[in-house]
Design an enzyme around this catalytic site. Sequence first.
Site, PDB file in Angstrom:
ATOM      1  N   CYS A   1       7.864 -26.740  17.738  1.00  0.00           N
ATOM      2  CA  CYS A   1       8.723 -26.291  18.832  1.00  0.00           C
ATOM      3  C   CYS A   1       8.683 -24.768  18.867  1.00  0.00           C
ATOM      4  CB  CYS A   1      10.150 -26.775  18.578  1.00  0.00           C
ATOM      5  SG  CYS A   1      11.351 -26.183  19.785  1.00  0.00           S
TER       6      CYS A   1
ATOM      7  N   HIS B   1       6.103 -29.309  24.768  1.00  0.00           N
ATOM      8  CA  HIS B   1       6.182 -30.363  25.795  1.00  0.00           C
ATOM      9  C   HIS B   1       5.039 -30.251  26.822  1.00  0.00           C
ATOM     10  CE1 HIS B   1      10.282 -31.152  24.374  1.00  0.00           C
ATOM     11  NE2 HIS B   1      10.335 -32.198  25.175  1.00  0.00           N
TER      12      HIS B   1
ATOM     13  N   GLU C   1       9.563 -35.327  29.300  1.00  0.00           N
ATOM     14  CA  GLU C   1      10.402 -36.405  28.740  1.00  0.00           C
ATOM     15  C   GLU C   1      10.353 -37.621  29.671  1.00  0.00           C
ATOM     16  OE1 GLU C   1      12.441 -36.509  25.883  1.00  0.00           O
ATOM     17  OE2 GLU C   1      11.734 -34.532  25.236  1.00  0.00           O
TER      18      GLU C   1
ATOM     19  N   ASP D   1      10.844 -31.485  16.572  1.00  0.00           N
ATOM     20  CA  ASP D   1      11.014 -30.832  17.887  1.00  0.00           C
ATOM     21  C   ASP D   1      12.373 -31.258  18.439  1.00  0.00           C
ATOM     22  OD1 ASP D   1      10.368 -29.357  20.255  1.00  0.00           O
ATOM     23  OD2 ASP D   1       9.712 -31.183  21.231  1.00  0.00           O
ATOM     24  N   SER D   2      12.749 -30.629  19.551  1.00  0.00           N
ATOM     25  CA  SER D   2      13.994 -31.037  20.213  1.00  0.00           C
ATOM     26  C   SER D   2      13.851 -32.435  20.817  1.00  0.00           C
ATOM     27  CB  SER D   2      14.325 -30.045  21.327  1.00  0.00           C
ATOM     28  OG  SER D   2      13.230 -29.954  22.226  1.00  0.00           O
TER      29      SER D   2
ATOM     30  N   CYS E   1       5.145 -24.100  25.097  1.00  0.00           N
ATOM     31  CA  CYS E   1       6.198 -25.068  24.766  1.00  0.00           C
ATOM     32  C   CYS E   1       5.445 -26.349  24.461  1.00  0.00           C
ATOM     33  CB  CYS E   1       7.127 -25.271  25.961  1.00  0.00           C
ATOM     34  SG  CYS E   1       8.225 -26.708  25.785  1.00  0.00           S
TER      35      CYS E   1
HETATM   36  N1  DGL Z   1       9.307 -28.308  22.886  1.00  0.00           N
HETATM   37  C1  DGL Z   1      10.085 -27.152  22.722  1.00  0.00           C
HETATM   38  C2  DGL Z   1       9.254 -25.877  22.638  1.00  0.00           C
HETATM   39  O1  DGL Z   1       8.127 -25.903  22.203  1.00  0.00           O
HETATM   40  C3  DGL Z   1      11.332 -26.908  23.514  1.00  0.00           C
HETATM   41  C4  DGL Z   1      11.799 -27.797  24.571  1.00  0.00           C
HETATM   42  C5  DGL Z   1      13.299 -27.638  24.834  1.00  0.00           C
HETATM   43  O2  DGL Z   1      14.041 -28.350  24.168  1.00  0.00           O
HETATM   44  O3  DGL Z   1      13.690 -26.808  25.664  1.00  0.00           O
HETATM   45  O4  DGL Z   1       9.719 -24.824  22.975  1.00  0.00           O
END
Ligand code: DGL
Length: 258
Positions: free
Chosen positions: A73, A186, A151, A9-10, A184
């Site tokens: 992600c 996150h 985060e 992931d990012s 997302c």
């Molecule tokens: N966790 C990521 C997703 O599922 C992206 C978060 C990001 O870096 O903007 O889209």
Amino acid sequence: MSGPILIFDSGVGGLSVVAPMRQRLPDAALVYACDNAMLPYGTRPDAWLVERILAVCEAAVSVSGCSVLVVACNTASTLALDALRARLAVPVVGTVPAIKPAAVLSRSRHIGLLATSATVSRPYTDRLIEAFAAGCRVTRVAADPLVREAERVLAGDAPDPDVIRAVTAPLWQQQDLDTVVLGCTHFPLLKERISAAAPRTIQLVDSSDAIAKRTVQVMGVAALRRERDRCLATGPDARLVRAVAAFDFAEPQLLTVG
Ligand code: DGL
């Protein structure tokens, strides 16, 4: 060939798939890779993102010797899955917004999609909605500040309920909306807080267990965990150490991206 399962992931979002993954594959070794140096992905231009995702995943696959890559992600998957599959020799499991199960669950036929600005506006997302939620109204809400919030919370900072309230408010204004896709990775990390911001009971749906299930289907033999699961990160970050330790990963090692 047997190797660990690589989850990418990012940032810390992909940690939301770790619990279902360990539940389904308790003995498999995992490697968590994140592009924390370039976080967030959701507001970056597509052409840049494709090149970056290919470069980071190629480096992480090579360093980890993984048997499967799980792109945990939505922002990366809705853009770069085909390119990754063409470039890499290992199977690639993607993550896409859980539109299909949400459309099945919704009684009012009005669902919300909470995702990054990139994911809410992607043609991939349009196709997903057309294919699986044609009979539903879908309210899309770009929620990039929740990426930072997740985060922060995982790094041990106090959550800021105002951020979650402000970002999710457009969903709750829709009177008949009964189901929200957390599009997302996150966002499941903030699930209880998102629920608490809703003025009524709303079903929150994410893809984490579906990803773990799909990984079991496509992977060959996973390497067994012999030591603590590893973590690779593209930048040094003391706050990431705490976040990954809470998911029982070793201290991040620096991943050099060519
Ligand atoms: N966790 C990521 C997703 O599922 C992206 C978060 C990001 O870096 O903007 O889209």
